[in-house]
Design an enzyme around this catalytic site. Structure first.
Site, mmCIF file in Angstrom:
data_model
loop_
_atom_site.group_PDB
_atom_site.id
_atom_site.type_symbol
_atom_site.label_atom_id
_atom_site.label_comp_id
_atom_site.label_asym_id
_atom_site.label_seq_id
_atom_site.Cartn_x
_atom_site.Cartn_y
_atom_site.Cartn_z
ATOM 1 N N GLY A 186 0.866 -1.256 -0.048
ATOM 2 C CA GLY A 186 -0.026 -0.047 -0.084
ATOM 3 C C GLY A 186 0.796 1.288 -0.008
ATOM 4 N N LYS A 204 5.806 19.282 -5.067
ATOM 5 C CA LYS A 204 6.329 19.547 -3.509
ATOM 6 C C LYS A 204 7.456 20.293 -3.692
ATOM 7 C CE LYS A 204 4.463 15.155 -1.686
ATOM 8 N NZ LYS A 204 4.990 13.810 -1.368
#
Ligand SMILES: NC(=O)c1ccc[n+]([C@@H]2O[C@H](COP(=O)([O-])OP(=O)(O)OC[C@H]3O[C@@H](n4cnc5c(N)ncnc54)[C@H](OP(=O)(O)O)[C@@H]3O)[C@@H](O)[C@H]2O)c1
Length: 428
Positions: A186, A204
């Protein structure tokens, strides 16, 4: 007693944790603010999903139940995507609501119009969670470090690629195998392109560069290279150079110009960022008064991200109860030019397959010298069929010179192919 009323747009990993954190630590927030924080509506895509911690009556499919509710003070956008998110955030501001967002995709592209509308409507736009989850960098740069001029931001700002590169380094596994493991755990999306190809980190670093250097840097300004071409051989040679490979976001102001880039980078094992492993993020800053600072922690995950989102809600809550005189969301008062990648200086790692015969290295060294590139160190490995693999590290040089040298080297008949090029950082 005034309540701070919050509407959530989205109730996924982050939205659910925001709701749960507000319930869990309400006593502290009440004590600090003197007001309760109440989530009054949550917009989702599907009412059928199981959400055990969320009261059903809070959920709605209609964003206007949040955006047009006159009682809602703060709209928290944790739904992701760009188009709807932008429309909803702009509508929330027009309808006199403060905004918190965790959405880097949105802020790296539409930061400016969103801030401008926030300033016009005198509503706060806070986005701490949009970069590196729990790491408190945005508020710190905009407020606590505002006394400084910051000249460098560098960091590991994508947990997925850091997990992959750490596993490749520790276990010698190829990228595709480790990526599959990251997906199973995940840590990586089913479509991992944004992470693996560096786009997530690029968004970012655009945000970090804008707030650090007070000049607008958008996604298109960032030079981006991902990790998809990193081979196990590169990792092995990095080890021989007592280095590792990390995907770094790097932004520097130099001579009034900004360089901003994301690429896999060779860094020495004693570099502070070399020890930042697995899904951890780290951001290193240099400023004229504080010197240097490094932030380290969890850059993603429901609760680490909710930590930043709820921190922003508390800041807004304080402002609602004790308003500051004038809200100014946008801190970009400069308009600095952006360097092209050709103008950037770096050390370089180059790996190539050459003929295993005398004089090859000296021919390559001559091409480098003609282009003002000096060689720092060399590794040579014999291969089958009278071939050899040659790996060189260069001293610091402008990219334009290095790339001209690369073209010259590729044209040598004793050079079969250049198989890999990486940039390398020696200092912090
Ligand atoms: N996850 C992290 O670790 C992390 C870290 C930092 C920042 N962020 C950012 O936080 C935001 C949310 O991430 P997440 O991981 O929580 O995403 P997520 O798990 O996919 O959840 C998104 C939520 O928004 C809802 N939604 C999406 N589009 C919608 C639309 N057009 N109208 C109404 N509802 C909509 C979904 O509804 P349904 O539930 O009905 O599908 C879901 O509840 C993103 O911008 C992400 O980049 C995430």
């Amino acid at each position: 007693m005034k309540k701070i009323k919050v509407g959530l747009l989205g109730c996924g990993a982050v939205g659910t944790s925001v709701y749960e954190l507000i319930q869990k630590n309400q006593d502290k927030y009440y004590a600090l603010l003197g007001a309760e924080i109440e989530v009054v509506k949550i917009v989702v895509h599907s009412l059928d999903k199981k959400r055990p911690s969320i009261p059903n009556q809070l959920l709605t499919l209609d964003p206007n139940e949040v955006l047009e509710d006159q009682d809602i003070d703060v709209v928290v956008e944790v739904m992701g995507g760009i188009t709807d998110a932008k429309d909803y955030v702009l509508k929330a501001l027009k309808n006199k609501k403060h905004v918190v967002t965790a959405n880097k995709d949105l802020m790296a592209v539409y930061g400016q119009p969103i801030f401008e509308l926030g300033d016009q409507e005198q509503k706060l736009v806070l986005f701490e969670a949009s970069v590196a989850g729990a790491l408190p960098v945005i508020g710190t740069i905009k407020n606590d470090l505002a006394s400084n001029k910051i000249n460098k931001v560098m960091g590991i700002i994508n947990g997925t690629t850091n997990f992959i590169l750490t596993k490749m380094f520790d276990e010698g596994l190829p990228l595709d195998l480790v990526l599959k493991e990251a997906q199973d755990l995940g840590y990586a999306e089913a479509d991992p392109t944004a992470d693996v190809e560096g786009l997530d980190a690029a968004r970012k670093i655009a945000i970090l560069a804008s707030i650090s250097f007070n000049t607008r840097v958008v996604l298109d300004d960032v030079y981006v290279e991902g990790i998809s071409k990193i081979a196990t051989d590169d990792i092995e040679y990095a080890k021989q150079f007592k280095s590792t490979i990390k995907l770094l976001g790097i932004a520097i102001v130099n001579d009034g110009k900004v360089e901003v880039r994301v690429h896999p980078t060779l860094i020495p094992l004693n570099h502070p960022l070399a020890k930042v492993d697995d899904v951890y993020n780290a951001i290193y800053l240099e400023g004229d008064a504080f010197g240097d600072l490094t932030f380290l922690g969890k850059g993603a995950g429901g609760f680490p991200t909710a930590s930043a989102v709820v921190g922003d809600i508390l800041t807004i809550g304080k402002n609602i109860l004790n308003p500051v005189s004038k809200i100014k969301n946008c801190t970009c008062y400069l308009d600095l030019p952006i360097k092209t990648i050709k103008q950037v200086e770096s050390h370089y790692y180059i790996r190539m397959i050459v003929a295993d015969e005398t004089g090859v290295l000296s021919k390559i060294a001559s091409v480098f010298a003609e282009n003002n590139v000096s060689i720092d160190s060399v590794i040579q490995k014999k291969l089958a069929n009278k071939k050899a693999e040659l790996v060189l590290l260069t001293d610091r040089v402008e990219e334009d010179n290095f790339m001209k040298a690369k073209v010259g080297i590729e044209s040598l008949i004793t050079v079969d192919s250049v198989t890999s090029i990486l940039r390398s950082e020696k200092e912090n």
